[in-house]
Design a protein around this motif. Structure first.
Motif, PDB file in Angstrom:
ATOM      1  N   MET A   1       0.817  -1.202   0.000  1.00  0.00           N
ATOM      2  CA  MET A   1       0.000   0.000   0.000  1.00  0.00           C
ATOM      3  C   MET A   1       0.859   1.264   0.000  1.00  0.00           C
ATOM      4  N   GLU A   2       2.054   1.168   0.604  1.00  0.00           N
ATOM      5  CA  GLU A   2       2.926   2.339   0.638  1.00  0.00           C
ATOM      6  C   GLU A   2       3.259   2.811  -0.770  1.00  0.00           C
ATOM      7  N   ALA A   3       3.552   1.868  -1.666  1.00  0.00           N
ATOM      8  CA  ALA A   3       3.894   2.227  -3.050  1.00  0.00           C
ATOM      9  C   ALA A   3       2.745   2.981  -3.708  1.00  0.00           C
ATOM     10  N   PHE A   4       1.522   2.535  -3.475  1.00  0.00           N
ATOM     11  CA  PHE A   4       0.350   3.199  -4.052  1.00  0.00           C
ATOM     12  C   PHE A   4       0.195   4.613  -3.510  1.00  0.00           C
ATOM     13  N   PHE A   5       0.249   4.762  -2.187  1.00  0.00           N
ATOM     14  CA  PHE A   5       0.020   6.073  -1.584  1.00  0.00           C
ATOM     15  C   PHE A   5       1.141   7.062  -1.893  1.00  0.00           C
ATOM     16  N   VAL A   6       2.386   6.618  -1.844  1.00  0.00           N
ATOM     17  CA  VAL A   6       3.504   7.502  -2.180  1.00  0.00           C
ATOM     18  C   VAL A   6       3.408   7.924  -3.644  1.00  0.00           C
ATOM     19  N   SER A   7       3.134   6.970  -4.521  1.00  0.00           N
ATOM     20  CA  SER A   7       3.011   7.271  -5.951  1.00  0.00           C
ATOM     21  C   SER A   7       1.873   8.250  -6.216  1.00  0.00           C
ATOM     22  N   THR A   8       0.749   8.033  -5.567  1.00  0.00           N
ATOM     23  CA  THR A   8      -0.400   8.932  -5.737  1.00  0.00           C
ATOM     24  C   THR A   8      -0.045  10.347  -5.287  1.00  0.00           C
ATOM     25  N   GLY A   9       0.505  10.466  -4.102  1.00  0.00           N
ATOM     26  CA  GLY A   9       0.813  11.779  -3.547  1.00  0.00           C
ATOM     27  C   GLY A   9       1.844  12.540  -4.352  1.00  0.00           C
ATOM     28  N   ILE A  10       2.913  11.869  -4.723  1.00  0.00           N
ATOM     29  CA  ILE A  10       3.973  12.544  -5.468  1.00  0.00           C
ATOM     30  C   ILE A  10       3.461  13.044  -6.813  1.00  0.00           C
ATOM     31  N   VAL A  11       2.756  12.200  -7.545  1.00  0.00           N
ATOM     32  CA  VAL A  11       2.289  12.614  -8.871  1.00  0.00           C
ATOM     33  C   VAL A  11       1.195  13.679  -8.756  1.00  0.00           C
ATOM     34  N   ALA A  12       0.293  13.540  -7.815  1.00  0.00           N
ATOM     35  CA  ALA A  12      -0.761  14.559  -7.665  1.00  0.00           C
ATOM     36  C   ALA A  12      -0.156  15.927  -7.386  1.00  0.00           C
ATOM     37  N   LEU A  13       0.814  15.983  -6.506  1.00  0.00           N
ATOM     38  CA  LEU A  13       1.443  17.261  -6.187  1.00  0.00           C
ATOM     39  C   LEU A  13       2.295  17.794  -7.332  1.00  0.00           C
ATOM     40  N   SER A  14       3.070  16.912  -7.964  1.00  0.00           N
ATOM     41  CA  SER A  14       3.957  17.395  -9.025  1.00  0.00           C
ATOM     42  C   SER A  14       3.199  17.744 -10.296  1.00  0.00           C
ATOM     43  N   GLU A  15       1.997  17.257 -10.435  1.00  0.00           N
ATOM     44  CA  GLU A  15       1.189  17.537 -11.624  1.00  0.00           C
ATOM     45  C   GLU A  15       0.557  18.930 -11.590  1.00  0.00           C
ATOM     46  N   ILE A  16       0.444  19.524 -10.399  1.00  0.00           N
ATOM     47  CA  ILE A  16      -0.166  20.851 -10.297  1.00  0.00           C
ATOM     48  C   ILE A  16       0.727  21.855 -11.019  1.00  0.00           C
ATOM     49  N   GLY A  17       0.164  22.516 -12.016  1.00  0.00           N
ATOM     50  CA  GLY A  17       0.908  23.472 -12.815  1.00  0.00           C
ATOM     51  C   GLY A  17       1.736  22.854 -13.923  1.00  0.00           C
ATOM     52  N   ASP A  18       1.701  21.533 -14.046  1.00  0.00           N
ATOM     53  CA  ASP A  18       2.442  20.823 -15.091  1.00  0.00           C
ATOM     54  C   ASP A  18       1.797  21.088 -16.453  1.00  0.00           C
ATOM     55  N   LYS A  19       2.550  20.843 -17.517  1.00  0.00           N
ATOM     56  CA  LYS A  19       2.009  21.131 -18.846  1.00  0.00           C
ATOM     57  C   LYS A  19       0.780  20.280 -19.169  1.00  0.00           C
ATOM     58  N   THR A  20       0.687  19.079 -18.618  1.00  0.00           N
ATOM     59  CA  THR A  20      -0.505  18.279 -18.902  1.00  0.00           C
ATOM     60  C   THR A  20      -1.723  18.824 -18.174  1.00  0.00           C
ATOM     61  N   GLN A  21      -1.524  19.450 -17.019  1.00  0.00           N
ATOM     62  CA  GLN A  21      -2.657  20.100 -16.362  1.00  0.00           C
ATOM     63  C   GLN A  21      -3.078  21.326 -17.174  1.00  0.00           C
ATOM     64  N   LEU A  22      -2.105  22.049 -17.704  1.00  0.00           N
ATOM     65  CA  LEU A  22      -2.428  23.171 -18.583  1.00  0.00           C
ATOM     66  C   LEU A  22      -3.161  22.676 -19.835  1.00  0.00           C
ATOM     67  N   LEU A  23      -2.753  21.525 -20.338  1.00  0.00           N
ATOM     68  CA  LEU A  23      -3.432  20.922 -21.487  1.00  0.00           C
ATOM     69  C   LEU A  23      -4.870  20.554 -21.129  1.00  0.00           C
ATOM     70  N   ALA A  24      -5.093  20.055 -19.915  1.00  0.00           N
ATOM     71  CA  ALA A  24      -6.453  19.742 -19.466  1.00  0.00           C
ATOM     72  C   ALA A  24      -7.317  21.000 -19.458  1.00  0.00           C
ATOM     73  N   PHE A  25      -6.771  22.110 -18.955  1.00  0.00           N
ATOM     74  CA  PHE A  25      -7.496  23.388 -18.980  1.00  0.00           C
ATOM     75  C   PHE A  25      -7.841  23.776 -20.418  1.00  0.00           C
ATOM     76  N   LEU A  26      -6.864  23.654 -21.306  1.00  0.00           N
ATOM     77  CA  LEU A  26      -7.051  24.035 -22.708  1.00  0.00           C
ATOM     78  C   LEU A  26      -8.146  23.195 -23.374  1.00  0.00           C
ATOM     79  N   LEU A  27      -8.083  21.890 -23.178  1.00  0.00           N
ATOM     80  CA  LEU A  27      -9.080  21.004 -23.781  1.00  0.00           C
ATOM     81  C   LEU A  27     -10.467  21.265 -23.215  1.00  0.00           C
ATOM     82  N   ALA A  28     -10.552  21.518 -21.910  1.00  0.00           N
ATOM     83  CA  ALA A  28     -11.852  21.813 -21.289  1.00  0.00           C
ATOM     84  C   ALA A  28     -12.435  23.110 -21.844  1.00  0.00           C
TER      85      ALA A  28
END
Length: 191
Positions: A1-28
Motif C-alpha cells: 500500500m505504501e507504493a500506491f500512496f507515495v506514488s499517488t501523492g507525489i504525482v498529484a502534487l507534481s502535476e499541479i501546474g504541469d504542462k498536462t494540467q495546462l493541457l487539461a485546462f485548454l481542452l476543457a
C-alpha cells in the motif's frame, strides 16, 4: 500500500501546474465536454504509466541493487529540482488533432507525458518499490486527482491554487525520498 500512496501523492502534487494540467485546462475550454476529456486523460495515463512502470521494473532486473540505489536516489533528487521549474504548454502540445474529443485528449496527453517528470517518477517508483501495479495505479490516481478538477473547474481552480507552494511540497517529497534512498532506506526491498 505504501507504493500506491507515495506514488499517488507525489504525482498529484507534481502535476499541479504541469504542462498536462495546462493541457487539461485548454481542452476543457475548447470542447466544454468534460467526460470524454477525462476518459482520454485516464486512457493516456494508464498507457504511458504502464510503459514507464514496465521500464522501472525491467531496470531492477539488469542493474545491481547497489547501483540501483544510487541511480534512484540521485534521480529522485533530480526530480525534486525539476519540479521547481514551472512548465509551459508548448505550441506542439496545444495542437488539437482531428480525432474527436476523446481521441484528441488521448493522443495529446500521451505525447505530452513522454519524457515528463511524472513519467520519470513512475519509472523510479516502480524500480524502488518493485510493485508495478501499485505504482502504476498510484501514479494514475495522482494524475487523475490533479487533472480531473482542472477539467471540471477550469480557470476558477487555477487561480486559487498556490502553485509555487504545491511545487515546493512535491520537490521536498522527491528530495526526502532521494536522500532516504541514498541512505539505504528500502534496503529490505533489495537495494
Amino acid at each position: 500500500m505504501e507504493a500506491f500512496f507515495v506514488s499517488t501523492g507525489i504525482v498529484a502534487l507534481s502535476e499541479i501546474g504541469d504542462k498536462t494540467q495546462l493541457l487539461a485546462f485548454l481542452l476543457a475550454a475548447k470542447f466544454r465536454k468534460p467526460w470524454p476529456i477525462i476518459g482520454g486523460i485516464l486512457a493516456a495515463t494508464i498507457a504511458n504509466h504502464a510503459f514507464a512502470g514496465a521500464v522501472g521494473s525491467w531496470l531492477t532486473s539488469i542493474v545491481s541493487p547497489e547501483i540501483l540505489r544510487w541511480v534512484l536516489g540521485v534521480s529522485f533528487i533530480g526530480m525534486a529540482a525539476w519540479t521547481l521549474i514551472p512548465d509551459k504548454l508548448d505550441d506542439d502540445d496545444a495542437k488539437l488533432l482531428r480525432f474527436g474529443i476523446f481521441g484528441t485528449t488521448l493522443v495529446t496527453f500521451f505525447l505530452a507525458e513522454m519524457g515528463d517528470k511524472t513519467q520519470f517518477a513512475t519509472i523510479a517508483l516502480a524500480a524502488k518499490y518493485h510493485s508495478f501495479f501499485s505504482v502504476v495505479a498510484g501514479t494514475t490516481m495522482g494524475m487523475m486527482l490533479a487533472d480531473v478538477p482542472a477539467v471540471l473547474l477550469g480557470d476558477k481552480l487555477a487561480q486559487r491554487i498556490p502553485t509555487k507552494l504545491v511545487h515546493r511540497i512535491a520537490a521536498a517529497l522527491f528530495a526526502v525520498i532521494g536522500i532516504a534512498t541514498l541512505m539505504g532506506a528500502g534496503a529490505g526491498l533489495g537495494f
